[in-house]
Design a protein around this motif. Sequence first.
Motif, PDB file in Angstrom:
ATOM      1  N   SER A  90       0.785  -1.180  -0.071  1.00  0.00           N
ATOM      2  CA  SER A  90      -0.071  -0.052   0.018  1.00  0.00           C
ATOM      3  C   SER A  90       0.794   1.159   0.092  1.00  0.00           C
ATOM      4  O   SER A  90       0.312   2.297  -0.227  1.00  0.00           O
ATOM      5  N   LYS A  91       2.148   1.007   0.142  1.00  0.00           N
ATOM      6  CA  LYS A  91       3.060   2.279   0.155  1.00  0.00           C
ATOM      7  C   LYS A  91       4.150   1.889  -0.759  1.00  0.00           C
ATOM      8  O   LYS A  91       5.445   1.967  -0.374  1.00  0.00           O
ATOM      9  N   GLU A  93       5.549   3.232  -3.683  1.00  0.00           N
ATOM     10  CA  GLU A  93       6.539   4.376  -3.850  1.00  0.00           C
ATOM     11  C   GLU A  93       7.579   4.254  -2.966  1.00  0.00           C
ATOM     12  O   GLU A  93       8.772   4.550  -3.121  1.00  0.00           O
ATOM     13  N   VAL A 118      -3.818  -5.990   2.693  1.00  0.00           N
ATOM     14  CA  VAL A 118      -3.979  -4.351   3.221  1.00  0.00           C
ATOM     15  C   VAL A 118      -4.069  -3.573   2.037  1.00  0.00           C
ATOM     16  O   VAL A 118      -5.047  -2.417   2.027  1.00  0.00           O
ATOM     17  N   ALA A 122      -7.490  -1.322   0.597  1.00  0.00           N
ATOM     18  CA  ALA A 122      -7.575   0.200   0.278  1.00  0.00           C
ATOM     19  C   ALA A 122      -7.736   0.421  -1.062  1.00  0.00           C
ATOM     20  O   ALA A 122      -7.521   1.495  -1.489  1.00  0.00           O
ATOM     21  N   ILE A 124      -5.927  -0.310  -3.526  1.00  0.00           N
ATOM     22  CA  ILE A 124      -4.483  -0.390  -4.476  1.00  0.00           C
ATOM     23  C   ILE A 124      -4.325  -1.632  -5.085  1.00  0.00           C
ATOM     24  O   ILE A 124      -4.287  -2.629  -4.539  1.00  0.00           O
TER      25      ILE A 124
END
Lengths: 182, 75
Positions: A90-91, A93, A118, A122, A124
Amino acid sequence: MSKVLLMGQSNVGKSVLFNRLAGARATVSNYPGTTVDFDKGRMRIEGQDVEIVDIPGSFSLEPKDRAEEVAVKMLEETKGATVVCVIDSSKVERGLYLALEIIEKRHSVIIALNMADVAKDANINVDAERLEEILGVPVVPMVATRGEGLKELVSRIREAVPVEIEGIIKNVGGKSGTSSHS
Amino acid sequence: MEKKLSEMDYEEEGTIKGIEKGFREKVAGMGIREGKEVKMMTKQPIKGPVVVEVGRSNTSLGMGLAAKILVEVKR
Protein backbone atom coordinates in the motif's frame (compact mmCIF):
# COMPACT_ATOMS: atom_id res chain seq x y z
CA MET A 1 24.25 -18.21 -2.35
CA SER A 2 25.71 -17.63 1.06
CA LYS A 3 23.19 -15.53 2.88
CA VAL A 4 19.73 -14.07 2.56
CA LEU A 5 19.16 -10.57 3.96
CA LEU A 6 15.66 -9.28 4.69
CA MET A 7 15.61 -5.55 4.10
CA GLY A 8 12.91 -2.93 3.87
CA GLN A 9 11.49 0.18 5.43
CA SER A 10 10.08 0.02 8.92
CA ASN A 11 6.78 -1.69 9.66
CA VAL A 12 6.47 -3.60 6.39
CA GLY A 13 6.60 -7.10 7.90
CA LYS A 14 10.23 -8.15 7.67
CA SER A 15 10.15 -9.91 11.03
CA VAL A 16 6.90 -11.72 10.23
CA LEU A 17 8.51 -12.97 7.04
CA PHE A 18 11.67 -13.87 8.96
CA ASN A 19 9.68 -15.94 11.45
CA ARG A 20 7.91 -17.71 8.60
CA LEU A 21 11.10 -18.46 6.69
CA ALA A 22 13.35 -19.38 9.60
CA GLY A 23 10.71 -20.84 11.90
CA ALA A 24 11.94 -18.36 14.47
CA ARG A 25 10.32 -16.23 17.12
CA ALA A 26 11.49 -12.70 16.48
CA THR A 27 9.48 -10.08 18.33
CA VAL A 28 6.80 -8.64 16.11
CA SER A 29 4.63 -5.66 16.87
CA ASN A 30 2.64 -3.19 14.87
CA TYR A 31 5.07 -0.37 15.47
CA PRO A 32 7.85 0.87 13.25
CA GLY A 33 11.30 0.09 14.56
CA THR A 34 10.58 -3.07 16.57
CA THR A 35 13.76 -4.68 15.30
CA VAL A 36 16.73 -2.50 16.27
CA ASP A 37 19.42 -5.13 15.97
CA PHE A 38 19.60 -8.02 13.56
CA ASP A 39 18.31 -11.55 14.08
CA LYS A 40 19.87 -14.56 12.41
CA GLY A 41 18.25 -17.84 11.50
CA ARG A 42 18.55 -20.64 9.01
CA MET A 43 16.29 -21.77 6.21
CA ARG A 44 16.37 -24.35 3.44
CA ILE A 45 16.37 -23.34 -0.20
CA GLU A 46 16.19 -26.23 -2.63
CA GLY A 47 17.69 -28.59 -0.09
CA GLN A 48 20.51 -26.22 0.81
CA ASP A 49 20.95 -24.77 4.29
CA VAL A 50 21.17 -20.98 4.06
CA GLU A 51 21.61 -18.29 6.70
CA ILE A 52 18.88 -15.67 6.79
CA VAL A 53 19.21 -12.30 8.53
CA ASP A 54 16.38 -10.03 9.68
CA ILE A 55 17.61 -6.46 9.38
CA PRO A 56 16.18 -3.36 11.11
CA GLY A 57 13.92 -1.18 8.99
CA SER A 58 15.63 1.58 7.10
CA PHE A 59 14.09 4.34 5.01
CA SER A 60 17.12 4.69 2.82
CA LEU A 61 20.78 3.72 2.67
CA GLU A 62 21.68 7.07 4.20
CA PRO A 63 21.48 6.18 7.89
CA LYS A 64 19.68 8.57 10.23
CA ASP A 65 19.78 6.57 13.45
CA ARG A 66 21.49 3.64 15.14
CA ALA A 67 19.12 0.99 13.76
CA GLU A 68 19.58 2.29 10.22
CA GLU A 69 23.34 2.25 10.70
CA VAL A 70 23.10 -1.44 11.57
CA ALA A 71 21.07 -2.04 8.40
CA VAL A 72 23.46 -0.23 6.09
CA LYS A 73 26.53 -1.83 7.67
CA MET A 74 25.03 -5.33 7.34
CA LEU A 75 24.36 -4.77 3.66
CA GLU A 76 27.86 -3.45 2.99
CA GLU A 77 29.60 -6.22 4.89
CA THR A 78 27.67 -9.07 3.32
CA LYS A 79 28.83 -9.02 -0.26
CA GLY A 80 27.33 -11.72 -2.42
CA ALA A 81 24.21 -12.04 -0.31
CA THR A 82 20.76 -12.20 -1.82
CA VAL A 83 18.58 -9.33 -0.60
CA VAL A 84 14.88 -9.91 -0.11
CA CYS A 85 13.51 -6.39 -0.29
CA VAL A 86 10.22 -6.24 1.58
CA ILE A 87 7.76 -3.57 0.44
CA ASP A 88 4.37 -2.58 1.88
CA SER A 89 2.06 -2.97 -1.14
CA SER A 90 0.00 0.00 0.00
CA LYS A 91 3.10 2.23 0.08
CA VAL A 92 4.96 1.02 -2.97
CA GLU A 93 6.51 4.31 -4.03
CA ARG A 94 8.21 4.83 -0.70
CA GLY A 95 9.39 1.23 -0.58
CA LEU A 96 10.79 1.31 -4.09
CA TYR A 97 13.13 4.11 -3.09
CA LEU A 98 15.09 1.82 -0.81
CA ALA A 99 14.78 -1.12 -3.22
CA LEU A 100 16.29 0.95 -6.03
CA GLU A 101 19.11 2.12 -3.79
CA ILE A 102 19.95 -1.51 -3.04
CA ILE A 103 19.67 -2.48 -6.72
CA GLU A 104 21.90 0.47 -7.62
CA LYS A 105 24.62 -0.97 -5.38
CA ARG A 106 24.55 -4.11 -7.57
CA HIS A 107 23.13 -6.50 -5.01
CA SER A 108 21.04 -9.49 -6.05
CA VAL A 109 17.51 -8.44 -5.22
CA ILE A 110 14.12 -10.13 -5.07
CA ILE A 111 11.12 -8.04 -4.11
CA ALA A 112 8.46 -9.24 -1.67
CA LEU A 113 5.33 -7.13 -2.20
CA ASN A 114 4.03 -7.78 1.27
CA MET A 115 0.71 -6.82 2.84
CA ALA A 116 -1.12 -7.40 -0.44
CA ASP A 117 -4.32 -7.79 1.62
CA VAL A 118 -3.94 -4.32 3.18
CA ALA A 119 -3.44 -2.78 -0.24
CA LYS A 120 -6.47 -4.60 -1.61
CA ASP A 121 -8.63 -3.32 1.23
CA ALA A 122 -7.51 0.20 0.35
CA ASN A 123 -8.36 -0.41 -3.33
CA ILE A 124 -4.74 -0.31 -4.37
CA ASN A 125 -3.82 -2.67 -7.16
CA VAL A 126 -0.15 -3.29 -7.76
CA ASP A 127 0.77 -4.85 -11.10
CA ALA A 128 3.53 -7.16 -9.92
CA GLU A 129 4.21 -8.55 -13.39
CA ARG A 130 4.68 -5.11 -14.90
CA LEU A 131 6.89 -4.09 -12.00
CA GLU A 132 8.98 -7.19 -12.60
CA GLU A 133 9.32 -6.27 -16.29
CA ILE A 134 10.48 -2.78 -15.39
CA LEU A 135 12.90 -3.74 -12.64
CA GLY A 136 14.23 -6.96 -14.13
CA VAL A 137 14.19 -8.66 -10.73
CA PRO A 138 11.58 -11.12 -9.37
CA VAL A 139 8.55 -9.47 -7.75
CA VAL A 140 6.34 -11.67 -5.56
CA PRO A 141 3.04 -10.46 -4.07
CA MET A 142 2.42 -11.93 -0.64
CA VAL A 143 0.67 -11.80 2.72
CA ALA A 144 3.38 -12.91 5.14
CA THR A 145 1.09 -13.05 8.19
CA ARG A 146 -1.01 -15.71 6.43
CA GLY A 147 1.86 -17.39 4.62
CA GLU A 148 0.46 -16.48 1.19
CA GLY A 149 3.11 -16.21 -1.49
CA LEU A 150 5.74 -17.72 0.75
CA LYS A 151 6.37 -20.75 -1.44
CA GLU A 152 6.73 -18.64 -4.55
CA LEU A 153 9.16 -16.32 -2.78
CA VAL A 154 11.38 -19.20 -1.67
CA SER A 155 11.24 -20.92 -5.06
CA ARG A 156 12.25 -17.72 -6.83
CA ILE A 157 14.99 -16.54 -4.47
CA ARG A 158 17.65 -17.99 -6.77
CA GLU A 159 16.36 -15.86 -9.65
CA ALA A 160 17.56 -12.73 -7.84
CA VAL A 161 20.35 -11.18 -9.88
CA PRO A 162 22.15 -7.83 -9.94
CA VAL A 163 20.71 -5.56 -12.62
CA GLU A 164 21.81 -2.30 -14.21
CA ILE A 165 20.00 0.76 -12.84
CA GLU A 166 20.34 2.38 -16.28
CA GLY A 167 18.14 -0.37 -17.73
CA ILE A 168 15.41 0.39 -15.19
CA ILE A 169 15.60 4.11 -15.89
CA LYS A 170 15.26 3.36 -19.60
CA ASN A 171 12.27 1.10 -18.94
CA VAL A 172 10.37 3.90 -17.23
CA GLY A 173 11.32 6.40 -19.93
CA GLY A 174 13.60 8.48 -17.75
CA LYS A 175 16.91 10.01 -18.58
CA SER A 176 19.99 8.36 -17.17
CA GLY A 177 21.99 10.26 -14.62
CA THR A 178 19.83 13.37 -14.51
CA SER A 179 16.57 12.22 -12.98
CA SER A 180 17.70 11.01 -9.59
CA HIS A 181 20.29 12.23 -7.12
CA SER A 182 20.76 15.48 -8.96
CA MET B 1 0.33 30.57 -1.69
CA GLU B 2 3.76 29.21 -0.93
CA LYS B 3 5.06 28.64 2.55
CA LYS B 4 7.56 26.49 4.36
CA LEU B 5 6.39 23.09 5.52
CA SER B 6 7.28 24.19 9.04
CA GLU B 7 4.85 27.10 8.72
CA MET B 8 1.84 25.02 7.64
CA ASP B 9 -1.16 25.00 9.93
CA TYR B 10 -2.85 21.96 11.40
CA GLU B 11 -4.80 20.02 8.73
CA GLU B 12 -3.53 22.31 5.99
CA GLU B 13 -2.79 20.55 2.68
CA GLY B 14 -0.46 21.37 -0.16
CA THR B 15 1.95 20.23 -2.83
CA ILE B 16 5.71 20.16 -2.36
CA LYS B 17 7.31 22.79 -4.59
CA GLY B 18 10.91 22.59 -3.64
CA ILE B 19 13.43 21.09 -1.26
CA GLU B 20 16.65 22.85 -0.38
CA LYS B 21 19.70 21.35 -2.02
CA GLY B 22 21.51 18.76 0.04
CA PHE B 23 18.34 17.79 1.90
CA ARG B 24 16.52 16.01 -0.91
CA GLU B 25 18.20 12.67 -0.28
CA LYS B 26 17.52 12.97 3.44
CA VAL B 27 13.75 13.00 3.00
CA ALA B 28 13.39 11.00 -0.24
CA GLY B 29 13.32 7.69 1.62
CA MET B 30 10.26 8.87 3.50
CA GLY B 31 8.44 9.52 0.24
CA ILE B 32 8.90 13.28 0.40
CA ARG B 33 9.83 14.77 -2.97
CA GLU B 34 8.76 17.58 -5.28
CA GLY B 35 5.23 17.18 -6.62
CA LYS B 36 3.97 15.09 -3.71
CA GLU B 37 0.91 16.14 -1.72
CA VAL B 38 1.31 16.65 2.01
CA LYS B 39 -1.06 17.28 4.87
CA MET B 40 -0.09 18.62 8.28
CA MET B 41 -1.22 16.10 10.88
CA THR B 42 0.37 17.20 14.16
CA LYS B 43 2.25 20.25 15.27
CA GLN B 44 4.13 20.28 18.53
CA PRO B 45 4.69 23.56 20.36
CA ILE B 46 8.06 25.18 21.02
CA LYS B 47 9.84 24.13 17.84
CA GLY B 48 8.84 20.51 18.30
CA PRO B 49 8.65 18.06 15.41
CA VAL B 50 5.80 18.04 12.90
CA VAL B 51 3.97 15.00 11.60
CA VAL B 52 2.89 15.12 7.97
CA GLU B 53 0.91 12.70 5.87
CA VAL B 54 2.52 11.86 2.56
CA GLY B 55 1.63 8.96 0.28
CA ARG B 56 -0.63 7.26 2.83
CA SER B 57 2.06 7.31 5.51
CA ASN B 58 2.60 9.59 8.43
CA THR B 59 6.12 10.73 8.88
CA SER B 60 7.66 13.04 11.45
CA LEU B 61 10.18 15.73 10.67
CA GLY B 62 12.22 18.05 12.84
CA MET B 63 11.42 21.74 12.49
CA GLY B 64 14.83 22.39 10.96
CA LEU B 65 14.25 19.90 8.18
CA ALA B 66 10.64 21.02 7.70
CA ALA B 67 11.90 24.57 7.14
CA LYS B 68 13.93 23.38 4.13
CA ILE B 69 10.81 22.24 2.31
CA LEU B 70 8.65 24.67 0.32
CA VAL B 71 4.96 23.90 -0.13
CA GLU B 72 2.23 25.40 -2.32
CA VAL B 73 -0.76 25.28 0.03
CA LYS B 74 -4.32 24.76 -1.15
CA ARG B 75 -6.75 27.67 -1.46
